[in-house]
Design an enzyme around this catalytic site. Structure first.
Site, PDB file in Angstrom:
ATOM      1  N   SER A 171     -10.211  -8.168   5.367  1.00  0.00           N
ATOM      2  CA  SER A 171     -11.371  -8.626   4.612  1.00  0.00           C
ATOM      3  C   SER A 171     -10.918  -9.307   3.316  1.00  0.00           C
ATOM      4  O   SER A 171     -10.155 -10.267   3.357  1.00  0.00           O
ATOM      5  CB  SER A 171     -12.316  -7.449   4.354  1.00  0.00           C
ATOM      6  OG  SER A 171     -13.596  -7.886   4.011  1.00  0.00           O
ATOM      7  N   ASP A 203       9.442   0.322   2.598  1.00  0.00           N
ATOM      8  CA  ASP A 203       8.418   0.526   1.570  1.00  0.00           C
ATOM      9  C   ASP A 203       7.121  -0.203   1.896  1.00  0.00           C
ATOM     10  O   ASP A 203       7.116  -1.416   2.144  1.00  0.00           O
ATOM     11  CB  ASP A 203       8.925   0.043   0.218  1.00  0.00           C
ATOM     12  CG  ASP A 203      10.077   0.878  -0.299  1.00  0.00           C
ATOM     13  OD1 ASP A 203       9.870   1.628  -1.259  1.00  0.00           O
ATOM     14  OD2 ASP A 203      11.180   0.776   0.272  1.00  0.00           O
TER      15      ASP A 203
END
Length: 354
Positions: free
Chosen positions: A42, A226
Site C-alpha cells: 500500500s 537484517d
C-alpha cells in the site's frame, strides 16, 4: 562507520505512510548504510517504488538525492490531492473536548467519505472515475522502479478471487502493481493484472489484507539477514475503544497487523530452534529483526486520518519519522548486521495457546 546492508519492510497505512517518508529521508543521509531489498504494501509500496527508482537511477550520493526527490514529489502530490482546509482547522484544535471530538467524528469530511463509501461503489462513477495514484507514479522525477538495477523491490497485493497474496517483483513491479497494492476496495476499483505464467487476468485489492508488509521475500539466501520494519499501524493501544469510530479504527489496525504478526511469530519459532541447536539445515535463514516505530504518535491519530492526507499531517508525520529513524540509528547502528533489536520472544510471551 563500517559499511552495512539491510532490507527494508515498509507497512501501509494511507496518509500515515508519510511517517516512512521521514524514516527513509533520514536513512538516506547515511552513506555507510546500503539497502539491498525493499518489500512494501500500500503506502509502503508507494514509498518503496519511489526509493527504488531513485537509487536505481544513479550510484552513491546522486542516487540517494534522486530517491529523496522522488519521495518529496510523491508526498507533495498526495498532499495536493486532499488539501482540505476544514480538516486542517479541526486538527489545529487539539486537545479537543471529548464531546466535541465525537461531534467532529460524526460530521468531519472523513466521516462523510466513510458514509458515502457505504452507499456508493467506485464502480458507480462511470466515465468520471479515475485513480489519482497512476499519474503520481508515472510522474516521478526518476521513474523506472521495474529496473534490474538498485535494490530489489517486492510489492504485495491481494488477489480478489482467491484471497491470496501475490508479490510482484522485477519487471512485474509496474505502476499498475503498485496501484493494486494500494487499492482500498471502497475507494478504488480493483486493478486487473495478467499473470505471465498462467496467462490469467485477476483483479487485485490492497496488499494489507494478506501481508502488511510481506517479509518472506526477504528470506532469500543472497539478501542480508537484517530486516528493518517501518511500522505504521500501532502494535499496542492501551485505551479501550468505546466510540463507534474508535472501535472501527482498532478493528482495522488489528486486521492490518495480523499478517505481519503471523510472520513474526513464525520467525520467532525459527529463532528458538536456532538457539536450541535443533536446525541442521544450513540454508535455513535466521533473520535479524528491527523496528522503527512511534506508537505514541500513532495512538494520537485515528484510522480516519489515513484517508485524509492534508499537508499539515504529512509534514508532521515526516518529521516524526525522521526523529524515530535518528533515534534508532543512534541507539542501534552497531547492532545492524550483528544482532536483533526486537525481542520477539518477549513480544509473544503473553500469547495464550490454550
Amino acid at each position: 562507520m563500517k559499511e552495512k546492508t539491510i532490507n527494508l519492510a515498509l507497512q501501509g497505512g494511507g496518509a500515515h505512510g508519510a511517517y516512512a517518508w521521514g524514516v527513509l529521508d533520514r536513512i538516506l543521509d547515511e552513506s555507510w548504510l546500503g539497502i539491498a531489498a525493499i518489500t512494501g504494501t500500500s503506502a509502503g509500496a508507494l514509498n518503496g517504488a519511489a526509493l527504488k527508482a531513485g537509487l536505481a537511477r544513479h550510484n552513491g550520493l546522486r542516487g540517494r538525492q534522486a530517491a529523496r526527490e522522488n519521495l518529496d514529489f510523491l508526498w507533495g502530490e498526495v498532499g495536493q490531492i486532499s488539501d482540505n482546509n476544514v480538516v486542517r482547522w479541526l486538527y489545529s484544535m487539539a486537545p479537543m473536548p471529548r464531546g466535541l471530538q465525537r461531534l467532529t467524528e460524526m460530521f468531519s469530511p472523513a466521516a462523510w467519505m466513510d458514509n458515502l463509501t457505504r452507499v456508493f461503489s467506485p464502480y458507480d462513477y462511470g466515465p468520471f472515475y479515475s485513480n489519482p495514484l497512476g499519474s503520481v507514479l508515472r510522474g516521478l522525477p526518476y521513474p523506472g522502479f521495474s529496473s534490474e538495477t538498485g535494490p530489489e523491490l517486492f510489492v504485495a497485493a491481494t488477489n480478489v478471487r482467491t484471497g491470496r497474496i501475490r508479490v510482484f517483483t522485477g519487471a512485474q513491479a509496474t505502476p499498475d502493481a503498485v496501484m493494486a497494492s494500494a487499492c482500498l476496495p471502497n475507494l478504488f476499483r480493483a486493478i486487473e493484472l495478467r499473470d505471465p505464467v498462467t496467462g490469467e487476468t485477476d483483479a487485485y485489492w490492497d496488499g494489507g489484507f494478506t501481508g502488511n508488509p510481506a517479509l518472506f521475500p526477504l528470506y532469500r539466501k543472497h539478501l542480508p539477514a537484517d530486516i528493518v520494519i517501518v511500522n505504521i499501524n500501532p502494535m499496542i493501544r492501551d485505551c479501550l475503544p468505546k466510540t463507534p469510530v474508535e472501535i472501527t479504527d482498532r478493528m482495522n489496525e488489528i486486521s492490518f497487523n495480523s499478517a505481519l504478526m503471523s510472520e513474526l511469530r513464525a520467525i520467532n519459532f525459527v529463532k528458538r530452534l536456532h538457539s536450541e541447536g535443533r536446525l541442521t539445515d544450513k540454508h535455513m535463514k535466521n533473520p535479524l529483526i528491527h523496528m522503527i516505530l512511534d506508537d505514541m504518535l500513532m495512538n494520537d491519530l485515528t484510522a480516519r486520518s489515513k484517508t485524509m492526507p492534508e499537508p499539515g499531517l504529512l509534514v508532521r508525520m515526516k518529521e516524526a519519522g525522521r526523529m524515530a529513524a535518528d533515534t534508532f540509528l543512534e541507539n542501534h547502528a552497531d547492532d545492524l548486521n550483528n544482532r536483533d533489536t526486537v525481542d520477539l520472544a518477549a513480544l509473544f510471551a503473553g500469547v495464550s495457546v490454550g
